[in-house]
Design a protein around this motif. Structure first.
Motif, PDB file in Angstrom:
ATOM      1  N   LYS A  42      32.984  44.605  28.663  1.00 40.34           N
ATOM      2  CA  LYS A  42      34.299  44.853  28.064  1.00 40.34           C
ATOM      3  C   LYS A  42      34.193  45.854  26.919  1.00 40.34           C
ATOM      4  CE  LYS A  42      38.553  42.512  26.776  1.00 40.34           C
ATOM      5  NZ  LYS A  42      38.944  43.493  25.741  1.00 40.34           N
ATOM      6  N   GLU A  47      37.988  47.140  31.947  1.00 43.02           N
ATOM      7  CA  GLU A  47      39.191  46.367  31.652  1.00 43.02           C
ATOM      8  C   GLU A  47      39.468  45.246  32.645  1.00 43.02           C
ATOM      9  OE1 GLU A  47      42.695  48.783  30.794  1.00 43.02           O
ATOM     10  OE2 GLU A  47      41.389  50.536  30.835  1.00 43.02           O
ATOM     11  N   TYR A  74      34.837  32.732  35.805  1.00 39.72           N
ATOM     12  CA  TYR A  74      36.196  32.936  35.309  1.00 39.72           C
ATOM     13  C   TYR A  74      36.293  32.552  33.832  1.00 39.72           C
ATOM     14  CZ  TYR A  74      41.218  32.292  34.626  1.00 39.72           C
ATOM     15  OH  TYR A  74      42.499  32.340  34.125  1.00 39.72           O
ATOM     16  N   LYS A  78      37.065  34.976  30.589  1.00 37.46           N
ATOM     17  CA  LYS A  78      38.161  34.700  29.662  1.00 37.46           C
ATOM     18  C   LYS A  78      37.654  34.617  28.221  1.00 37.46           C
ATOM     19  CE  LYS A  78      41.956  33.393  30.448  1.00 37.46           C
ATOM     20  NZ  LYS A  78      43.271  34.088  30.419  1.00 37.46           N
ATOM     21  N   LYS A  79      36.547  33.917  28.028  1.00 40.11           N
ATOM     22  CA  LYS A  79      35.993  33.776  26.682  1.00 40.11           C
ATOM     23  C   LYS A  79      35.520  35.119  26.129  1.00 40.11           C
ATOM     24  CE  LYS A  79      33.285  30.318  27.909  1.00 40.11           C
ATOM     25  NZ  LYS A  79      32.243  29.240  27.834  1.00 40.11           N
ATOM     26  N   GLY A  81      37.088  37.807  26.527  1.00 38.55           N
ATOM     27  CA  GLY A  81      38.265  38.572  26.155  1.00 38.55           C
ATOM     28  C   GLY A  81      38.990  39.269  27.280  1.00 38.55           C
ATOM     29  N   TYR A  82      38.536  39.058  28.516  1.00 34.14           N
ATOM     30  CA  TYR A  82      39.217  39.689  29.648  1.00 34.14           C
ATOM     31  C   TYR A  82      40.550  38.992  29.909  1.00 34.14           C
ATOM     32  CZ  TYR A  82      35.447  42.781  31.218  1.00 34.14           C
ATOM     33  OH  TYR A  82      34.513  43.789  31.314  1.00 34.14           O
ATOM     34  N   THR A  83      41.587  39.789  30.085  1.00 35.94           N
ATOM     35  CA  THR A  83      42.905  39.253  30.426  1.00 35.94           C
ATOM     36  C   THR A  83      43.337  39.701  31.824  1.00 35.94           C
ATOM     37  OG1 THR A  83      43.977  41.149  29.357  1.00 35.94           O
ATOM     38  CG2 THR A  83      43.646  39.165  28.019  1.00 35.94           C
ATOM     39  N   LYS A  84      42.665  40.702  32.355  1.00 31.76           N
ATOM     40  CA  LYS A  84      42.970  41.197  33.700  1.00 31.76           C
ATOM     41  C   LYS A  84      41.857  40.746  34.637  1.00 31.76           C
ATOM     42  CE  LYS A  84      45.309  45.203  31.726  1.00 31.76           C
ATOM     43  NZ  LYS A  84      45.267  46.667  31.499  1.00 31.76           N
ATOM     44  N   GLN A 120      45.571  38.101  38.755  1.00 34.85           N
ATOM     45  CA  GLN A 120      46.611  39.074  39.068  1.00 34.85           C
ATOM     46  C   GLN A 120      46.767  39.272  40.567  1.00 34.85           C
ATOM     47  OE1 GLN A 120      46.791  42.338  35.616  1.00 34.85           O
ATOM     48  NE2 GLN A 120      44.826  42.338  36.684  1.00 34.85           N
TER      49      GLN A 120
END
Length: 231
Positions: A42, A47, A74, A78-79, A81-84, A120
């Motif tokens: 990241k 991204e 997963y 997330k931890k 910082g990935y949101t996509k 997504q």
């Protein structure tokens, strides 16, 4: 010194700059991947993460099954910082032990729905795996299986797309021009190590791709993963 640019050269430069300006870099993983690796990627500007959620599972768990690394990967993404985050499905095909396409899709839907997983898009991975002997049917049956997976995912009303390339599509369907649904997003693979959506070879009715896997099994941030670029 004078520089003279032709109209074609100017257009080529603009297109190249536009492709890079609006592109998003991504990685896809199947092996267990640490939070540290996800943070590192990241920070390098990736991204999007695409995580394998379903696998062929021909060994002790024949018929296809949930990838045991998915939830951990997963959560680590997330931890970090990935949101996509997307998920891909490498289905069980070509053996009598394989669950039906509907059963396999149902298992993956249940996994995501019951574990507070937010993705997504789901990608259906359509490629031959020589070591497992998948897609080991006649052409008519292969096309029927593809239609069944398509119908199963379509019924969920989730966002989904196809991962493949011209060679894989032709090998499996028997005709590179055979169309399943060319309105679906396409993630194609060409290992030219160039993070630009180029070198696309049309197939299945697609004239361009949404994403490109441009480097496979690359060593990055202490892990082996695939590099991608998306619109």
């Amino acid at each position: 010194m004078k520089f003279i640019f032709t109209a074609l050269a100017i257009v080529t430069i603009i297109v190249s700059m536009t492709n890079r300006a609006f592109a998003r870099l991504g990685i896809d993983v199947s092996a267990l991947t640490s939070e540290t690796t996800f943070k590192c990627t990241k920070n390098l500007g990736y991204e999007l993460v695409i995580i394998r959620g379903y696998r062929e599972a021909y060994g002790r768990n024949p018929g296809g099954g949930i990838d045991p690394n998915f939830i951990t990967n997963y959560n680590n993404a997330k931890k970090a910082g990935y949101t996509k985050i997307d998920v891909y499905m490498f289905p069980c095909t070509g053996r009598s032990t394989c669950k039906t396409p509907q059963q396999q899709v149902n298992e993956m839907v249940q996994l995501i729905s019951t574990n507070r997983v937010i993705v997504q898009r789901v990608w259906l991975d359509i490629e031959v795996n020589p070591s497992s002997g998948n897609w080991n049917f006649g052409q008519a049956r292969k096309r029927q299986i593809l239609r069944e997976f398509y119908t199963a995912w379509k019924s969920t009303r989730w966002n989904f797309g196809i991962y493949s390339n011209q060679y894989q599509w032709q090998t499996i369907t028997g005709d590179k021009n055979w169309v399943l649904d060319s309105s679906l997003p396409l993630w194609y693979s060409i290992y030219d190590k160039n993070p630009v959506l180029n070198n696309f070879k049309p197939f299945g009715g697609w004239t361009q791709g949404t994403g490109k896997q441009y480097d496979g099994n690359a060593l990055l941030c202490g892990a082996r993963l695939d590099k991608n670029v998306f619109r």
